[in-house]
Design a protein around this motif. Structure first.
Motif, mmCIF file in Angstrom:
data_model
loop_
_atom_site.group_PDB
_atom_site.id
_atom_site.type_symbol
_atom_site.label_atom_id
_atom_site.label_comp_id
_atom_site.label_asym_id
_atom_site.label_seq_id
_atom_site.Cartn_x
_atom_site.Cartn_y
_atom_site.Cartn_z
ATOM 1 N N PHE A 25 6.717 -25.163 -56.106
ATOM 2 C CA PHE A 25 5.529 -26.016 -56.245
ATOM 3 C C PHE A 25 4.467 -25.388 -57.140
ATOM 4 N N PRO A 33 6.092 -25.160 -64.428
ATOM 5 C CA PRO A 33 7.377 -25.173 -63.726
ATOM 6 C C PRO A 33 8.485 -25.713 -64.636
ATOM 7 N N THR A 34 9.726 -25.314 -64.352
ATOM 8 C CA THR A 34 10.836 -25.849 -65.140
ATOM 9 C C THR A 34 11.107 -27.273 -64.673
ATOM 10 N N LYS A 35 11.902 -27.983 -65.476
ATOM 11 C CA LYS A 35 12.269 -29.353 -65.100
ATOM 12 C C LYS A 35 13.052 -29.357 -63.806
ATOM 13 N N ASP A 37 12.916 -27.121 -61.334
ATOM 14 C CA ASP A 37 12.005 -26.872 -60.201
ATOM 15 C C ASP A 37 11.249 -28.140 -59.829
ATOM 16 N N THR A 38 10.768 -28.828 -60.853
ATOM 17 C CA THR A 38 9.997 -30.056 -60.595
ATOM 18 C C THR A 38 10.862 -31.089 -59.878
ATOM 19 N N ALA A 41 11.388 -29.932 -56.299
ATOM 20 C CA ALA A 41 10.155 -30.094 -55.514
ATOM 21 C C ALA A 41 9.944 -31.566 -55.171
ATOM 22 N N LYS A 42 10.175 -32.438 -56.140
ATOM 23 C CA LYS A 42 9.999 -33.875 -55.890
ATOM 24 C C LYS A 42 10.986 -34.365 -54.839
ATOM 25 N N ASP A 65 -2.941 -27.807 -60.467
ATOM 26 C CA ASP A 65 -1.603 -27.215 -60.623
ATOM 27 C C ASP A 65 -0.642 -27.697 -59.536
ATOM 28 N N ILE A 67 3.072 -29.337 -57.743
ATOM 29 C CA ILE A 67 3.494 -30.677 -57.305
ATOM 30 C C ILE A 67 2.841 -30.921 -55.943
ATOM 31 N N THR A 72 3.342 -34.791 -60.204
ATOM 32 C CA THR A 72 2.988 -33.695 -61.112
ATOM 33 C C THR A 72 1.487 -33.808 -61.442
#
Ligand code: SF4
Ligand SMILES: [Zn+2]
Ligand SMILES: [Zn+2]
Length: 172
Positions: A25, A33-35, A37-38, A41-42, A65, A67, A72
């Motif tokens: 997050f 964050p990398t794609k 990670d995003t 997290a989502k 900053d 998620i 985002t």
């Protein structure tokens, strides 16, 4: 780390899907964050029972900053209500193609104020000017004798607007 990202409105010790994945997050080293990670997290947020409240909390606090509630930073900015009555609020409405009477009236008031200041400068610097004449029209004010005189002189020295047309049609 995780204490910093779990919303403050939750009781201490609450376990949410993100509670032991703080690095997804808000990464402690990387600034963005990398794609992957995003996306991860989502996916965790999607299972979270407080997703909507978490997103609202972050939007209200203007969290910059990480998620929050599956959103985002850019997605949160897009959902944030414009600050009505300010120039940035007016610009947000324009970008979103929204209409807001409060912002439009405030924007028009500011515009009028700026134009009045420019008109005062034109009169103080030049006495009368073409720009002053246009400003007087835009502001719905009676045009002043000095600006009218400058305009009259300017157009008196311009070629007649119909001259070119008459000359070319006569040649043809
Ligand atoms: S919505 Fe996402 S960031 Fe918010 S508490 Fe739940 S898992 Fe964590
Ligand atoms: Zn508004
Ligand atoms: Zn004038």
């Amino acid at each position: 780390m995780i204490d910093a990202i779990v919303p403050a409105f939750l009781p201490a010790g609450t376990r949410t899907p993100c509670h032991d994945r703080g690095e997804l997050f808000i990464h402690p080293i990387r600034s963005a964050p990398t794609k992957a990670d995003t996306a991860e997290a989502k996916a965790l947020c999607a299972q979270c029972p407080i997703k909507a409240a978490c997103a609202d909390h972050a939007i209200q606090r203007g969290e910059r900053d990480g998620i929050w509630g599956g959103l985002t930073p850019a997605e949160r900015r897009a959902r944030r209500r414009p600050d009505c009555g300010t120039e940035s609020g007016w610009r947000s409405h324009v970008q979103r193609d929204e209409s807001c009477l409060t912002c439009r009236e405030a924007h028009d008031d500011r515009l009028r104020e700026q134009r009045l200041k420019r008109l005062t400068r034109e009169h103080a610097t030049h006495g009368g000017s073409l720009a002053g004449y246009r400003l007087e029209l835009l502001l719905g004010l009676p045009t002043c004798v000095r600006c009218r005189a400058v305009r009259h002189e300017y157009y008196a020295n311009q070629p007649h607007p119909g001259k070119w047309y008459r000359r070319s049609s006569a040649a043809a």
